[in-house]
Design a protein around this motif. Structure first.
Motif, PDB file in Angstrom:
ATOM      1  N   GLU A 369       0.940  -1.424   0.091  1.00  0.00           N
ATOM      2  CA  GLU A 369       0.282   0.115  -0.091  1.00  0.00           C
ATOM      3  C   GLU A 369       0.372   1.142  -0.081  1.00  0.00           C
ATOM      4  O   GLU A 369       0.890   2.467  -0.732  1.00  0.00           O
ATOM      5  CB  GLU A 369      -0.846  -0.233   1.704  1.00  0.00           C
ATOM      6  N   GLN A 372       2.795   1.543  -3.362  1.00  0.00           N
ATOM      7  CA  GLN A 372       1.535   1.991  -4.125  1.00  0.00           C
ATOM      8  C   GLN A 372       1.574   3.737  -3.779  1.00  0.00           C
ATOM      9  O   GLN A 372       1.665   4.634  -5.000  1.00  0.00           O
ATOM     10  CB  GLN A 372       0.911   1.794  -4.200  1.00  0.00           C
ATOM     11  N   THR A 409       1.256  -6.799  -7.859  1.00  0.00           N
ATOM     12  CA  THR A 409       0.365  -6.449  -8.115  1.00  0.00           C
ATOM     13  C   THR A 409       1.089  -5.421  -9.356  1.00  0.00           C
ATOM     14  O   THR A 409       2.306  -5.258  -9.676  1.00  0.00           O
ATOM     15  CB  THR A 409      -0.408  -5.578  -6.976  1.00  0.00           C
ATOM     16  N   CYS A 411       0.725  -1.147 -11.604  1.00  0.00           N
ATOM     17  CA  CYS A 411      -0.355  -0.461 -11.255  1.00  0.00           C
ATOM     18  C   CYS A 411       0.366   0.337 -12.342  1.00  0.00           C
ATOM     19  O   CYS A 411       1.168   0.178 -13.060  1.00  0.00           O
ATOM     20  CB  CYS A 411      -0.294   0.063  -9.679  1.00  0.00           C
TER      21      CYS A 411
END
Length: 412
Positions: A369, A372, A409, A411
């Motif tokens: 988190e 990001q 992940t 992004c």
């Protein structure tokens, strides 16, 4: 027999022919033999075009060169209303020039119905042809004979082919002889390394580095030779000079091979230091507040240490690959991205370059988190600073946990 080649009478023995020598590798030179040749500067004032035409005729001495060929080669700019007459005047100057160069020789250059040719009783010896001949012979040899042939080739290469001649026709042979020379240097270095011929290695690498510094063999072998000679300080100086040029010219750091030799040289420099000197060196304050830019190999070691640390601390860290996208200009946008990464990340965050359009970094103590959020900050800073860049930053992340690959992940 190929068209245009000169025919020598069978009765004419080679040793009865008069010899003139021309040196074309490095400064243009001439003489009756290689060992008493004169530099081209001794000819006095000579027009660049006249000298270039003469050098063209020298290079092509084994055949008759037509007037049409010379006009096409040297009068393509339509800078003469009568190129045929200009050529005749040029040949008059060249013959006078040859007479000054070889006062004991008469009419070296003949005018024939089909063009211009050198007198049949004159043998032209060119260092370029000697160079090529050694290259062909070297390919047939092995062991010490092969090494000796390479030595002779390297010693003949006094510099680039006619470096003072910027005519179009010189470009291809210049690259050809340069390639032969560099290949010979690369071939002889491992042979000299086995023989522990350190001084010869340093000498060859010095000259070859000046021809093409981007070939890492010349820096690697020279550094190894300097270390073997007990000169690690000079080896580290060579590394620093090479690294600076690589970053300036190609925006790429040295390879792992060079880095390993540098590490050895740097460690040898520390031998003989007192304990307090070593501690002081290790604990020196780093005045650079930016992120830590390193090679990929060093980055791997840092990540390995961080995983060990995570096993004890139980905290998270995150690996991030930042890519520029296909629309980016690799050289320009990579330099821009590197600047943003070094300025916006913390001093303890390591960064390494993966390839032309991507970097990898580690955010220590940051979970996915928080990573990001950092990625968004980097993306915003990049496009705010470089508004006209067509780069499209993408971030691929994985949480770094001890003993696992972590959670990935993406992004954008």
């Amino acid at each position: 027999m190929e068209p245009g080649r000169k025919r020598f009478p069978r009765y004419m023995r080679m040793e009865n022919r008069r010899v003139v020598y021309f040196g074309l590798l490095g400064a243009f030179s001439y003489g009756n033999a290689e060992d008493n040749s004169k530099n081209g500067a001794a000819m006095g004032r000579v027009g660049k075009k006249a000298l270039s035409v003469l050098q063209y005729l020298i290079v092509n001495h084994v055949r008759t060169v037509s007037a049409e060929e010379l006009i096409e080669q040297f009068w393509t700019e339509n800078n003469s209303a009568d190129p045929s007459n200009a050529l005749r005047n040029m040949l008059y100057k060249i013959r006078n020039l040859l007479k000054n160069m070889f006062s004991e020789q008469d009419n070296l250059l003949l005018t024939l119905p089909e063009g211009y040719a050198w007198k049949e009783d004159v043998q032209l010896v060119l260092d370029t042809e000697q160079f090529e001949g050694l290259c062909l012979e070297a390919g047939k040899k092995e062991g010490d004979e092969y090494c000796e042939m390479l030595r002779k080739m390297i010693s003949l290469y006094k510099g680039e082919f006619l470096p003072g001649n910027d005519s179009e026709w010189t470009r291809a042979p210049r690259q050809y002889y340069r390639t032969l020379y560099l290949d010979a240097c690369k071939a002889i270095l491992p042979l000299l390394y086995k023989k522990e011929q350190w001084m010869e290695i340093v000498s060859i690498c010095n000259q070859a580095y000046g021809v093409d510094f981007g070939i890492e063999d010349f820096t690697a072998y020279q550094m190894q030779a300097l270390i073997a000679l007990g000169q690690p300080e000079q080896a580290t100086e060579k590394y620093e000079a090479f690294r600076g040029r690589m970053l300036q010219e190609f925006e790429m750091p040295p390879t792992e091979r060079i880095e390993q030799i540098y590490t050895l040289a740097a460690s040898l420099r520390k031998n003989g230091l007192e304990e307090q000197d070593i501690f002081r060196m290790v604990c020196e304050e780093d005045s650079d507040p930016r992120a830590f830019f390193c090679t990929f190999s060093v980055f791997q070691n840092i990540v390995a240490l961080e995983r060990r640390h995570l096993a004890r601390s139980g905290t998270d860290s995150t690996l991030v690959i930042v890519s520029l996208g296909k629309e980016a200009v690799p050289t320009t946008d990579a330099r821009r991205l590197e600047r943003i990464l070094l300025e916006k990340l913390r001093a303890g965050d390591p960064v390494a370059r993966l390839e032309a359009r991507s970097y990898i970094l580690m955010l220590t103590g940051a979970d996915l988190e928080n990573a990001q959020i950092v990625a968004g900050r980097i993306d915003c800073a990049f496009h705010k600073t470089y508004r006209h860049s067509r780069a499209n930053l993408t971030f691929r992340m994985t949480s770094l946990k001890p003993g696992t690959g972590g959670q990935e992940t993406d992004c954008r």
